[in-house]
Design a protein around this motif. Structure first.
Motif, mmCIF file in Angstrom:
data_model
loop_
_atom_site.group_PDB
_atom_site.id
_atom_site.type_symbol
_atom_site.label_atom_id
_atom_site.label_comp_id
_atom_site.label_asym_id
_atom_site.label_seq_id
_atom_site.Cartn_x
_atom_site.Cartn_y
_atom_site.Cartn_z
ATOM 1 N N GLU A 113 0.807 -1.225 0.000
ATOM 2 C CA GLU A 113 0.000 0.000 0.000
ATOM 3 C C GLU A 113 0.837 1.271 0.000
ATOM 4 O OE1 GLU A 113 -3.808 1.385 -0.337
ATOM 5 O OE2 GLU A 113 -3.134 -0.686 -0.280
ATOM 6 N N THR A 114 1.937 1.238 0.755
ATOM 7 C CA THR A 114 2.693 2.475 0.918
ATOM 8 C C THR A 114 3.663 2.727 -0.233
ATOM 9 O OG1 THR A 114 4.222 1.208 2.290
ATOM 10 C CG2 THR A 114 2.559 2.524 3.433
ATOM 11 N N ASP A 148 -3.503 -4.161 2.522
ATOM 12 C CA ASP A 148 -4.901 -3.866 2.156
ATOM 13 C C ASP A 148 -5.532 -4.645 0.995
ATOM 14 O OD1 ASP A 148 -4.236 -1.934 4.008
ATOM 15 O OD2 ASP A 148 -5.140 -0.290 2.912
ATOM 16 N N ALA A 152 -6.482 -3.262 6.131
ATOM 17 C CA ALA A 152 -5.912 -4.603 6.263
ATOM 18 C C ALA A 152 -6.573 -5.356 7.420
ATOM 19 C CB ALA A 152 -4.410 -4.513 6.465
#
Ligand code: FES
Length: 567
Positions: free
Chosen positions: A81-82, A118, A196
Motif C-alpha cells: 500500500e505504501t 490492504d 488490512a
C-alpha cells in the motif's frame, strides 16, 4: 469425484509423463496422487506488511503435507500500500485476474490465500471466487504496537495526526522525523482498524478464515500454529469439495456487514465486498450495507476513531468476542470453511477487556455502520462513516470549494487567498476508479493550513475517491457515478451550497440549474487517458465504486475447467 489435478497427473500417456516428470525433482511418486494445494503467497520485500509470509507459508505447507496434501508455493502479485504508485487500488483487479488465471491454469485442487496488506486479501478472494476451487484465507496479522514518547502509535492514523500537527505548528519537524522509526515496531500489517485489519476480520465473518484466527498479531507464535491448522483444513476442504460457491451466500455477506459495523471497519471493505460478491453472483448492493449495518452497535474502541490497536483487540477476545455480542443480528445460515455456521463458533468467546471490546449493553455508538447517501450529487450513492465523523457536521450546509484534481488541490489548498472557512465544504473530483485512474485514498483531504492554524480540525469533505481505513473525519466518499464517468460531481461549482443530511441519507447541491450544467472543462483537461498497458485496459472497463470497481469482463465465475492442452 476425482481430483482436478488428475487431469494433469493421472495416466500413462505422454502428457501425464511431461506433467509429472518436470515436477519430480525429488518428489515421491505418491505426491502426484495427493490433493495439490497451492499456497497463494503475496510475500514480497516490496510489500513490507507481507514480507513475513514465507515463514507462514512454511507452517501451512507442513500442515498440508501432514493432512495428506502436496503443498506448492505459488507467488502471486503483491501490492504494498505504501509503495505502489499511483495507487494500489489500480492494481487490485490485475492481482485478482493474475491469481485467478494462475490457479486455473495449473494443477491445483485447493488453495490457501496468504494476504495482509490492504488489497491482497480482497484480490485473492476475488480470484478464488471466480475459479471456485476450495480456498481458505490466512491473514498475515497486524504488527505489534509501537510507542513514541510513551504514547502508542497507530500506524497510518498517527501519520495523519502528526503531520497535521506539524502543519499546525504544534509539533517540530525533528520530532516528527523521530517518530518514523517508532511507528512500525514489528512484522505485520497496519495495527489500526484500517483496511488490512478490516479485511482480515471481514473475511473471517464471511466464513473464509478459520474462526478465531484473523487478528492474531503477525509475530505471535499462535499465528504459525493456526497456519499449520489451516494447511490441514484445506486438504479437508478438497475432500469435501467445499468450494467458495457452496458456502459463500447472501447470508455470509450479511454477517460480513454486521461484523464491519460492529468493529467500525474501513469503508474500503464496501468496495471489496461488492467486488467479491460480483464474482460469485451474490446479489449484494450498496444499500445492503446501510440496511444491515446501520442498526449494528459499534463495539470496538480502535483507532482511527477510537483509542486502542489490534494487539489490544486480539488480547481482548478478537472478532468472535465481538460477534457473540451481536449474535442475534447474524444470519445463522452463514457457513464457514469449517463446514459449520459462523454462529456455532461463538459459544466460547468471552470479552477479556471491556474497554477495548464493549458489551452490547455499553456500546460506543448504538448505531454504527456505514451510511449510504443519495441525492442530486450522488444518484448512485455515496458513503459516510458516521463513527469517524464529527457529530456536529453530520447535518451541515456549506459553500463548496471545488478542486478538479488532486494536483489542483495540492496547488491551492494552502493558498492564503483561498476563499474558504470552517463551514465550507471541500469538494475533490477526478479521483474515482476511472478518473484518477484507480480510486486513490485521497478523500480525507488535509485541511487548509490557515484553518488548521485557527484550530479547525474537521470539515465536510466530498470526493469520488476512497479514504484510507486509517483516516478519520467527516468525509463523504465513493461518490457515484464518479465525475469522470459523467456523474453530477463534475457539475458542482465553487460557491454552490451543499447540504449534507446524514440522518435522512441525503447529499444535495442547492442550485436550480444544477443538473442542466455542462461538466467542468478543467476537470476534463486534468484527465489524461492512459494509452497502453493495464491502465488502458482498466480505464476502458472499470465499473463504478457502487458495484465494487471491478472490470466489467471479470464479473462472475469462469470455474476451474481448462480443456485444452499445449503438448
Ligand atoms: Fe500495509 Fe497498512 S500499509 S496494511
Amino acid at each position: 469425484m476425482g481430483l482436478r489435478s488428475e487431469q494433469w497427473y493421472a495416466g500413462d500417456d505422454r502428457n501425464a509423463y511431461i506433467h509429472r516428470a518436470w515436477m519430480r525433482r525429488g518428489t515421491p511418486d505418491d505426491a502426484f496422487r495427493r490433493p495439490q494445494i497451492a499456497i497463494a503467497n503475496s510475500a514480497s520485500d516490496l510489500t513490507p506488511c507481507n514480507a513475513h509470509l514465507n515463514e507462514v507459508a512454511q507452517s501451512v505447507s507442513n500442515g498440508v503435507y501432514e493432512a495428506g496434501g502436496n503443498p506448492l508455493n505459488l507467488p502471486v502479485v503483491s501490492l504494498g500500500e505504501t509503495n505502489v504508485r499511483p495507487t494500489a487500488m489500480l492494481w487490485r483487479n490485475m492481482a485478482a485476474m493474475a491469481a485467478e488465471e494462475m490457479l486455473r491454469a495449473n494443477p491445483v485442487d485447493g488453495v490457501v490465500l496468504l494476504g495482509g496488506c490492504d488489497k491482497t486479501i480482497p484480490a485473492l478472494l476475488m480470484a478464488a471466487a471466480s475459479v471456485d476451487v476450495p480456498a481458505v484465507v490466512l491473514p498475515g496479522g497486524p504488527m505489534l504496537t509501537g510507542t513514541f514518547r510513551g504514547t502508542p502509535l497507530g500506524c497510518g492514523t498517527d501519520v495523519w495526526r502528526l503531520s497535521e500537527e506539524v502543519r499546525a505548528g504544534t509539533l517540530s519537524q525533528e520530532a516528527f522525523n523521530r517518530s518514523e522509526s517508532a511507528m512500525i515496531r514489528s512484522r505485520g500489517h497496519c495495527n489500526t482498524m484500517g483496511t488490512a485489519s478490516t479485511m482480515a476480520l471481514v473475511a473471517e465473518a464471511l466464513g473464509t478464515v478459520v474462526p478465531g484466527v484473523a487478528g492474531t498479531p503477525a509475530p505471535d507464535s499462535r499465528l504459525l500454529e493456526a497456519s499449520h491448522g489451516t494447511g490441514k483444513l484445506v486438504v479437508e476442504l478438497v475432500e469435501k469439495d467445499r468450494r467458495p460457491s457452496t458456502f459463500l451466500t447472501k447470508a455470509s455477506f450479511h454477517n460480513a456487514i454486521v461484523a464491519l459495523a460492529a468493529i467500525g471497519g474501513s469503508t474500503n471493505a464496501v468496495v471489496h465486498l461488492l467486488a467479491i460478491a460480483g464474482r460469485l453472483g451474490v446479489d449484494l448492493t450498496l444499500d445492503d450495507f446501510d440496511r444491515v449495518g446501520s442498526g449494528v452497535p459499534l463495539l470496538v474502541d480502535l483507532q482511527p476513531a477510537g483509542r486502542f490497536l489490534m494487539e489490544d483487540f486480539h488480547r481482548a477476545g478478537g472478532l468472535l468476542a465481538v460477534l457473540r455480542e451481536v449474535r442475534d443480528l447474524l444470519d445463522p445460515e452463514g457457513v464457514t470453511v469449517t463446514g459449520r455456521p459462523l454462529v456455532e463458533h461463538l459459544d466460547d468467546a468471552p470479552i477479556w477487556d471491556p474497554e477495548v471490546i464493549r458489551t452490547r449493553t455499553e456500546p460506543i455508538i448504538t448505531e454504527g455502520g456505514i451510511a449510504v447517501l443519495r441525492g442530486n450529487l450522488a444518484p448512485s450513492g455515496a458513503l459516510i462513516k458516521p463513527a469517524a465523523a464529527s457529530a456536529h457536521l453530520l447535518q451541515h450546509r456549506g459553500r463548496a470549494v471545488v478542486f478538479d484534481s488532486i494536483e489542483d488541490f495540492h496547488a491551492r489548498v494552502d493558498d492564503p487567498d483561498l476563499d474558504v472557512d470552517a463551514d465550507s465544504v471541500l469538494v475533490l473530483r477526478g479521483c474515482g476508479p476511472r478518473g484518477y485512474p484507480g480510486m486513490p485514498e485521497v478523500s480525507n483531504m488535509p485541511l487548509p493550513k490557515k484553518l488548521l492554524e485557527q484550530g479547525v480540525r474537521d470539515m465536510v469533505r466530498i470526493c469520488d475517491g476512497r479514504m484510507s481505513g486509517t483516516a478519520y473525519g467527516t468525509v463523504v466518499l465513493h461518490v457515484a457515478p464518479e465525475a469522470a464517468a459523467g456523474g453530477p460531481l463534475g457539475l458542482v461549482r465553487t460557491g454552490d451550497v451543499i447540504v449534507l443530511d446524514v440522518a435522512n441519507r441525503r447529499i444535495d447541491v442547492e442550485a436550480p440549474d444544477f443538473l442542466q450544467r455542462s461538466p467542468s472543462t478543467a476537470m476534463a483537461e486534468a484527465f489524461a487517458a492512459p494509452k497502453r498497458g493495464w491502465e488502458r485496459l482498466y480505464v476502458d472497463h472499470v465499473l463504478g465504486a457502487d458495484t465494487g470497481a471491478d472490470l466489467d469482463f471479470l464479473l462472475g465465475s469462469s470455474g476451474s475447467e481448462v480443456t485444452r492442452e499445449s503438448h
